[in-house]
Design a protein around this motif. Structure first.
Motif, short mmCIF file in Angstrom:
data_model
loop_
_atom_site.label_atom_id
_atom_site.label_comp_id
_atom_site.label_asym_id
_atom_site.label_seq_id
_atom_site.Cartn_x
_atom_site.Cartn_y
_atom_site.Cartn_z
N ALA A 1 0.81 -1.22 0.00
CA ALA A 1 0.00 0.00 0.00
C ALA A 1 0.84 1.27 0.00
CB ALA A 1 -0.92 0.00 1.22
N GLN A 2 2.15 1.10 0.04
CA GLN A 2 3.04 2.27 0.10
C GLN A 2 2.69 3.17 1.28
OE1 GLN A 2 5.71 2.45 -2.21
NE2 GLN A 2 4.91 0.37 -2.49
N GLU A 3 2.42 2.53 2.42
CA GLU A 3 2.10 3.26 3.64
C GLU A 3 2.92 2.69 4.79
OE1 GLU A 3 -1.93 4.13 4.51
OE2 GLU A 3 -2.61 3.92 2.45
N GLY A 4 2.75 3.25 5.97
CA GLY A 4 3.49 2.78 7.13
C GLY A 4 2.99 1.44 7.64
N SER A 5 3.61 0.97 8.70
CA SER A 5 3.24 -0.32 9.29
C SER A 5 2.02 -0.17 10.20
CB SER A 5 4.40 -0.88 10.10
OG SER A 5 4.01 -2.06 10.78
N PHE A 6 1.17 -1.18 10.19
CA PHE A 6 -0.01 -1.19 11.05
C PHE A 6 0.03 -2.35 12.04
CE2 PHE A 6 -1.14 0.97 7.14
CZ PHE A 6 -1.75 2.12 7.61
N VAL A 7 1.16 -3.04 12.14
CA VAL A 7 1.32 -4.21 13.00
C VAL A 7 2.27 -3.88 14.14
CG1 VAL A 7 2.16 -6.58 13.14
CG2 VAL A 7 0.81 -5.84 11.17
N THR A 8 1.90 -4.24 15.37
CA THR A 8 2.77 -4.09 16.54
C THR A 8 3.10 -5.49 17.05
OG1 THR A 8 1.74 -1.98 17.12
CG2 THR A 8 3.01 -3.09 18.83
N GLN A 9 4.36 -5.87 16.93
CA GLN A 9 4.79 -7.22 17.25
C GLN A 9 5.24 -7.29 18.71
OE1 GLN A 9 7.40 -9.21 14.35
NE2 GLN A 9 8.54 -10.08 16.07
N PRO B 1 -2.01 -4.58 25.16
CA PRO B 1 -1.72 -3.16 25.34
C PRO B 1 -2.04 -2.40 24.06
CG PRO B 1 0.29 -4.36 24.85
CD PRO B 1 -0.81 -5.40 24.96
N ASP B 2 -2.32 -1.14 24.18
CA ASP B 2 -2.45 -0.26 23.03
C ASP B 2 -1.45 0.87 23.24
OD1 ASP B 2 -3.45 0.57 20.58
OD2 ASP B 2 -4.96 1.86 21.49
N ASN B 3 -0.27 0.70 22.64
CA ASN B 3 0.88 1.53 23.00
C ASN B 3 1.15 1.36 24.50
OD1 ASN B 3 1.38 2.50 20.34
ND2 ASN B 3 -0.41 3.84 20.57
N ASP B 4 1.46 2.43 25.22
CA ASP B 4 1.79 2.23 26.63
C ASP B 4 0.79 2.89 27.58
OD1 ASP B 4 3.57 0.82 28.26
OD2 ASP B 4 4.69 2.63 28.77
N GLY B 5 -0.28 3.46 27.00
CA GLY B 5 -1.21 4.18 27.86
C GLY B 5 -2.50 3.46 28.18
N ALA C 1 1.24 0.38 30.43
CA ALA C 1 0.47 -0.72 29.85
C ALA C 1 1.35 -1.93 29.55
CB ALA C 1 -0.23 -0.25 28.57
N ARG C 2 2.53 -1.69 28.96
CA ARG C 2 3.41 -2.80 28.60
C ARG C 2 4.03 -3.46 29.84
NH1 ARG C 2 5.76 -3.27 23.69
NH2 ARG C 2 6.49 -5.23 24.62
N HIS C 3 4.05 -2.77 30.95
CA HIS C 3 4.52 -3.38 32.20
C HIS C 3 3.47 -4.30 32.79
CE1 HIS C 3 6.57 -3.83 36.05
NE2 HIS C 3 5.44 -3.51 36.65
N VAL C 4 2.22 -3.85 32.76
CA VAL C 4 1.14 -4.67 33.32
C VAL C 4 0.76 -5.80 32.37
CG1 VAL C 4 -1.28 -4.63 34.10
CG2 VAL C 4 0.26 -2.73 34.66
N MET C 5 0.63 -5.49 31.09
CA MET C 5 0.24 -6.49 30.08
C MET C 5 1.27 -6.42 28.95
SD MET C 5 -1.77 -8.90 29.10
CE MET C 5 -2.95 -8.81 30.47
N PRO C 6 2.34 -7.20 29.05
CA PRO C 6 3.46 -7.05 28.11
C PRO C 6 3.16 -7.50 26.69
CG PRO C 6 4.12 -8.24 30.11
CD PRO C 6 2.65 -8.17 30.09
N TRP C 7 2.16 -8.37 26.53
CA TRP C 7 1.91 -8.98 25.22
C TRP C 7 0.42 -8.96 24.92
CZ3 TRP C 7 1.69 -12.21 29.51
CH2 TRP C 7 2.89 -12.51 30.15
N ALA C 8 0.07 -9.44 23.75
CA ALA C 8 -1.32 -9.84 23.50
C ALA C 8 -1.55 -11.13 24.28
CB ALA C 8 -1.55 -10.04 22.01
#
Length: 388
Positions: free
Chosen positions: A77-85, A254-258, A235-242
């Protein structure tokens, strides 16, 4: 006189948009019709967890291919990434260790990285999580979550760039039927568009549209509330992953860190259903349901994490939201040629599997339209219900 395109797709969610991108890339004349805008329905409200772990091989393979397409969007799509690994972590009790271990071994052979963790290994990886009732954990380091709205819209834009015509804010009133053939669609303004093939990817609106051509599928619609928790930079401290917990029947990411998104489930995410778990409320009219989430609903969701992740109980509750799942009787998607007529393909009843498999389902439905039978879709055929 024909005034439509070779293929009309109804619904610009993740499946419809992906089908349009594939078909347009193959040179087909495609019109993608959406009553609001891409991802304006359930796709845009998806928690968008990404994982390959399924007990059913075809679902695993579709999820693996779905992630490949999403990860490739910067090129496609010639756009940025939409995946957070961030990775995906699963836990189960003793009763599922044999089947889950076997599934993990199979999926590794299908090309996804996947590790099985003992209770001690899980406890070492998850110091803030209780592990006394965990018999097995599954770790998927390549997976995590996606921006559902952003990714779906990027795919739709890629379809347009390849030549697809996209009609937004264009409700479809019904299917056009000529004898035993679906010949196109009627728009709400009275316009009739003809096509060689109609792909119905309308999610919760599927049965309503099928009924206009005297067709039906045994689908129902459920409302799924999502709690939104204020994590204030941790957020990543409390819930580090999916996360997905087969014991407590909940999931989160998490959705970013907030922010942390959290919900409950009845087991359909692995391809099996916990019958004793209360099903979400039914929705009769997908155009009119409670999209907001009452605070009591968010509290109920949060309390399912109390014993597993005590730190979750210290988070604030933001206004939540609810999406819709179109469900089949066996919690499996309904994908393929609609029996009783020619010229109509359906992709419906995603049953909670929709976003992660959606890019691959759209691609496979596109291949079905152009080239005929796709073995990966065979188990999901509408014919399994004897639909007419």
């Amino acid at each position: 006189m024909k005034n439509g395109d070779d293929i009309i797709i109804v619904g610009a969610g993740i499946v419809g948009s992906s089908a349009a991108m594939y078909l347009a890339g193959e040179g087909a004349r495609v019109t993608l019709i959406e009553q609001t805008h891409p991802a304006g329905g359930p796709s845009g409200k998806s928690s968008a967890l990404l994982h390959a772990f399924y007990l059913m091989p075809e679902l695993s393979q579709l999820a693996i291919r779905g992630r490949e397409i999403l990860v490739a969007l910067p090129e496609l799509a010639q756009e940025g990434s939409f995946v957070t690994q961030v990775g995906m972590m699963w836990v189960c009790g003793e009763e599922n260790t044999v089947s889950w271990s076997a599934a993990a071994e199979r999926i590794r052979g299908e090309g996804a990285r996947m590790e099985t963790l003992t209770p001690a290994e899980f406890a070492a990886e998850a110091p803030g999580f209780a592990s006394d009732d965990v018999a097995l954990a599954i770790w998927e380091p390549e997976y995590g979550y996606a921006d559902a709205f952003g990714a779906t819209n990027a795919i739709a834009r890629a379809a347009r760039a390849r030549g697809a015509r996209i009609l937004q804010n264009t409700p479809v009133a019904g299917l056009l039927r000529a004898g035993d053939r679906i010949s196109g669609v009627a728009l709400a303004d009275g316009t009739q568009l003809e096509a060689d093939t109609v792909i119905l990817a309308a999610g919760p609106w599927t049965r309503r549209l099928l009924a206009t051509a005297s067709l039906d599928l045994p689908l129902h619609v459920e409302r799924h509330p999502m709690a939104v928790l204020n994590a204030s930079g941790k957020a990543r401290h409390v819930m580090p992953w999916a996360w997905c917990d087969d014991i407590s029947r909940n999931y989160a990411r998490p959705d970013n860190d907030g922010v942390i998104l959290a919900g409950t489930w009845a087991g359909g995410g692995t391809g099996m259903r916990h019958e004793e778990t209360i099903r979400p409320r039914l929705v009769e009219d997908p155009d009119n349901y409670m999209e907001g989430v009452e605070e009591a609903e968010s509290v109920d969701i949060l309390e399912t994490f109390a014993s597993r992740v005590p730190a979750m109980m210290e988070l604030g509750i933001r206004p939540g939201y609810a999406g819709l799942y179109d469900m089949s009787p066996d919690d499996l998607p309904v994908i393929g040629a609609m029996p009783g007529v020619e010229g109509l393909l359906v992709s419906a009843g995603s049953s909670g599997h929709g976003f992660k498999t959606g890019p691959a389902v759209g691609e496979a439905v596109g291949k079905l339209a152009l080239h005929g039978a796709q073995p990966i879709l065979t188990p999901f055929s509408p014919t399994r219900f004897g639909a007419v």
